[in-house]
Design a protein around this motif. Structure first.
Motif, PDB file in Angstrom:
ATOM      1  N   GLU A  17       0.742  -1.219  -0.006  1.00 44.01           N
ATOM      2  CA  GLU A  17       0.002  -0.079   0.155  1.00 44.01           C
ATOM      3  C   GLU A  17       0.925   1.057  -0.151  1.00 44.01           C
ATOM      4  N   THR A  18       1.945   1.222   0.767  1.00 45.95           N
ATOM      5  CA  THR A  18       2.877   2.437   0.957  1.00 45.95           C
ATOM      6  C   THR A  18       3.449   2.692  -0.454  1.00 45.95           C
ATOM      7  N   LEU A  19       3.875   1.530  -1.238  1.00 47.44           N
ATOM      8  CA  LEU A  19       4.651   1.820  -2.727  1.00 47.44           C
ATOM      9  C   LEU A  19       3.407   2.234  -3.465  1.00 47.44           C
ATOM     10  N   MET A  20       2.308   1.844  -3.422  1.00 45.59           N
ATOM     11  CA  MET A  20       1.129   2.293  -4.247  1.00 45.59           C
ATOM     12  C   MET A  20       0.962   3.620  -3.992  1.00 45.59           C
ATOM     13  N   LEU A  21       0.745   4.105  -2.821  1.00 45.16           N
ATOM     14  CA  LEU A  21       0.654   5.566  -2.416  1.00 45.16           C
ATOM     15  C   LEU A  21       1.613   6.342  -2.890  1.00 45.16           C
ATOM     16  N   ILE A  22       2.966   6.077  -2.628  1.00 46.04           N
ATOM     17  CA  ILE A  22       4.030   6.736  -3.481  1.00 46.04           C
ATOM     18  C   ILE A  22       3.968   6.828  -4.904  1.00 46.04           C
ATOM     19  N   HIS A  23       3.683   5.625  -5.525  1.00 47.76           N
ATOM     20  CA  HIS A  23       3.643   5.720  -7.096  1.00 47.76           C
ATOM     21  C   HIS A  23       2.482   6.730  -7.524  1.00 47.76           C
ATOM     22  N   ASN A  24       1.310   6.217  -6.983  1.00 45.20           N
ATOM     23  CA  ASN A  24       0.040   7.041  -7.434  1.00 45.20           C
ATOM     24  C   ASN A  24       0.149   8.570  -7.125  1.00 45.20           C
ATOM     25  N   ASN A  25       0.707   9.029  -6.142  1.00 44.08           N
ATOM     26  CA  ASN A  25       0.692  10.206  -5.592  1.00 44.08           C
ATOM     27  C   ASN A  25       2.134  11.035  -6.239  1.00 44.08           C
ATOM     28  N   PHE A  26       3.057  10.403  -6.467  1.00 44.31           N
ATOM     29  CA  PHE A  26       4.262  11.252  -7.088  1.00 44.31           C
ATOM     30  C   PHE A  26       4.799  10.739  -8.432  1.00 44.31           C
ATOM     31  N   TYR A  27       5.198   9.517  -8.571  1.00 48.34           N
ATOM     32  CA  TYR A  27       5.599   9.045 -10.041  1.00 48.34           C
ATOM     33  C   TYR A  27       4.437   9.157 -11.289  1.00 48.34           C
ATOM     34  N   ARG A  28       3.265   8.716 -10.603  1.00 42.72           N
ATOM     35  CA  ARG A  28       2.333   8.661 -11.865  1.00 42.72           C
ATOM     36  C   ARG A  28       2.044  10.167 -11.988  1.00 42.72           C
TER      37      ARG A  28
END
Length: 147
Positions: A17-28
């Motif tokens: 979930e942490t990885l997805m939050l970082i991906h969705n809110n920063f990298y994506r």
């Protein structure tokens, strides 16, 4: 926190979930100037410094044939260099060029700016708590993979 929430399956789910939050809110939220498979190669070469095509293909789980095509495009665009290994002429070593490093630096700066903008919504106490949480998280991940 009760003990059941600390079980390995729960921790691994929270990690995902942490990885997805970082991906969705920063990298994506950012537009990478090159295809993602090429950007992935740049990231591998940055962290591994000098790495073979075979090693990159194993890390990214891409066939060596496909990886050769990706590497050739990166070489053509002067983002990486491909040189014969001085110890094994059958092996080619891939290294990052200044232009390749610049693409990574630019993307990191975009993420840093977004982080800085978003952290402004937090109180000083929340910023301190986040800083401690990030430091603790990083320290524990490093400990997990030590040796």
């Amino acid at each position: 926190m009760i003990m059941e929430t600390l079980s390995t399956p729960n921790l691994s789910q929270k990690f995902i979930e942490t990885l997805m939050l970082i991906h969705n809110n920063f990298y994506r939220q950012t537009k990478v100037p090159i295809p993602l498979n090429q950007f992935g190669v740049l990231m591998i070469v940055l962290t591994e410094e000098a790495v073979s095509i075979t090693e990159i293909s194993h890390i990214l789980k891409i066939s060596k044939q496909q990886m050769t095509t990706v590497i050739d495009k990166l070489v053509k665009n002067r983002l990486v260099q491909k040189q014969a290994d001085i110890n094994d002429r059958r092996r080619f070593v891939i290294t990052l060029t200044p232009a390749g490093k610049q693409i990574i630096d630019d993307q990191n700066e975009i993420v840093r700016k977004r982080f800085t903008e978003r952290i402004q919504h937090l109180t000083a106490a929340e910023k301190a708590k986040l800083g401690d949480a990030i430091s603790n998280f990083n320290s524990l991940v490093e400990k997990m993979f030590a040796n």
